[in-house]
Design an enzyme around this catalytic site. Sequence first.
Site, mmCIF file in Angstrom:
data_model
loop_
_atom_site.group_PDB
_atom_site.id
_atom_site.type_symbol
_atom_site.label_atom_id
_atom_site.label_comp_id
_atom_site.label_asym_id
_atom_site.label_seq_id
_atom_site.Cartn_x
_atom_site.Cartn_y
_atom_site.Cartn_z
ATOM 1 N N GLU A 1 45.016 30.001 55.427
ATOM 2 C CA GLU A 1 43.753 30.354 54.781
ATOM 3 C C GLU A 1 42.748 30.870 55.819
ATOM 4 O OE1 GLU A 1 40.442 28.145 51.869
ATOM 5 O OE2 GLU A 1 42.146 27.021 52.674
ATOM 6 N N LYS B 1 40.443 33.019 45.775
ATOM 7 C CA LYS B 1 40.532 31.585 45.501
ATOM 8 C C LYS B 1 39.674 31.213 44.295
ATOM 9 C CE LYS B 1 40.335 27.183 48.057
ATOM 10 N NZ LYS B 1 40.059 26.591 49.391
ATOM 11 N N CYS C 1 45.117 27.012 48.983
ATOM 12 C CA CYS C 1 44.767 25.628 49.296
ATOM 13 C C CYS C 1 44.476 24.767 48.060
ATOM 14 C CB CYS C 1 43.590 25.615 50.277
ATOM 15 S SG CYS C 1 43.360 24.041 51.138
#
Length: 265
Positions: free
Chosen positions: A44, A113, A147
């Site tokens: 990330e 994200k 994540c």
Amino acid sequence: MPSLRTALLQSSGRPGSVAENIKVLDEAAGRAAAAGAGLLVCPELFLTGYAIGDDVPRLAETADGPSARTVADIAVRHGLAVLYGYPERADELIFNAAQLIGPDGTRLANYRKTHLFGCFEQQWFTPGEQPVVQAELDGVRIGIMICYDVEFPENVRAHALAGTDLLLVPTAQMHPFQFVPESVVPVRAFESQMYVAYVNRTGPEGEFEFVGLSCLAGPDGTVRTRAGRGEELVVGDVDPEFLSVCRAGNPYLRDRRPGLYGSLV
């Protein structure tokens, strides 16, 4: 169909220096290609570093910006696909994003994200609104999330229903949440019948201590390859034939009763 050898780059690079992180990526791509990998996955926000605070707006780039072109050159030179995390600028907004570049330099997919973790991310980023982003690579259907996204089972199940074979999850997982790579990720792979490549940062960075433990988990819930706590490049195979066998034997997706799940939404 042949296996897709996948390399996981566990590294925090050089936070704050895009140029140095590009060098780390280039060197890792060379090692991954030498190991026979067709895909390299970075963590990330690998392009810039994670804990960069006020530098987020300064270092953010558009999806087709100069770093994307540089990564494309690296992918072509080493003959493999590359997924890297970066802060994406889109007009006045900034997203925590990950982009997949094909071995011919083509931009295959860009994901933003959807679930932002903690005050830091919520301060600097806008959440994405597209939960399932996919691309095809060597006959394997690739999905992307970042994540915290993988910790929501609904997200992963949406990918399963869309036919994702290999879910790429660049991450910045920190202490004390090491149970996520150790336990949650293999369970996600099993319950949604896919491979999951979970690729973490490592070591101290600002106020965070990243735990490493990157892994490639298979659809049978076993970990095919696992990194330790330090800088490391590990390689594992995504086998479409084994995936088909597992899907035939595991009834989870067939036995779902969506009519009972209305209360979830």
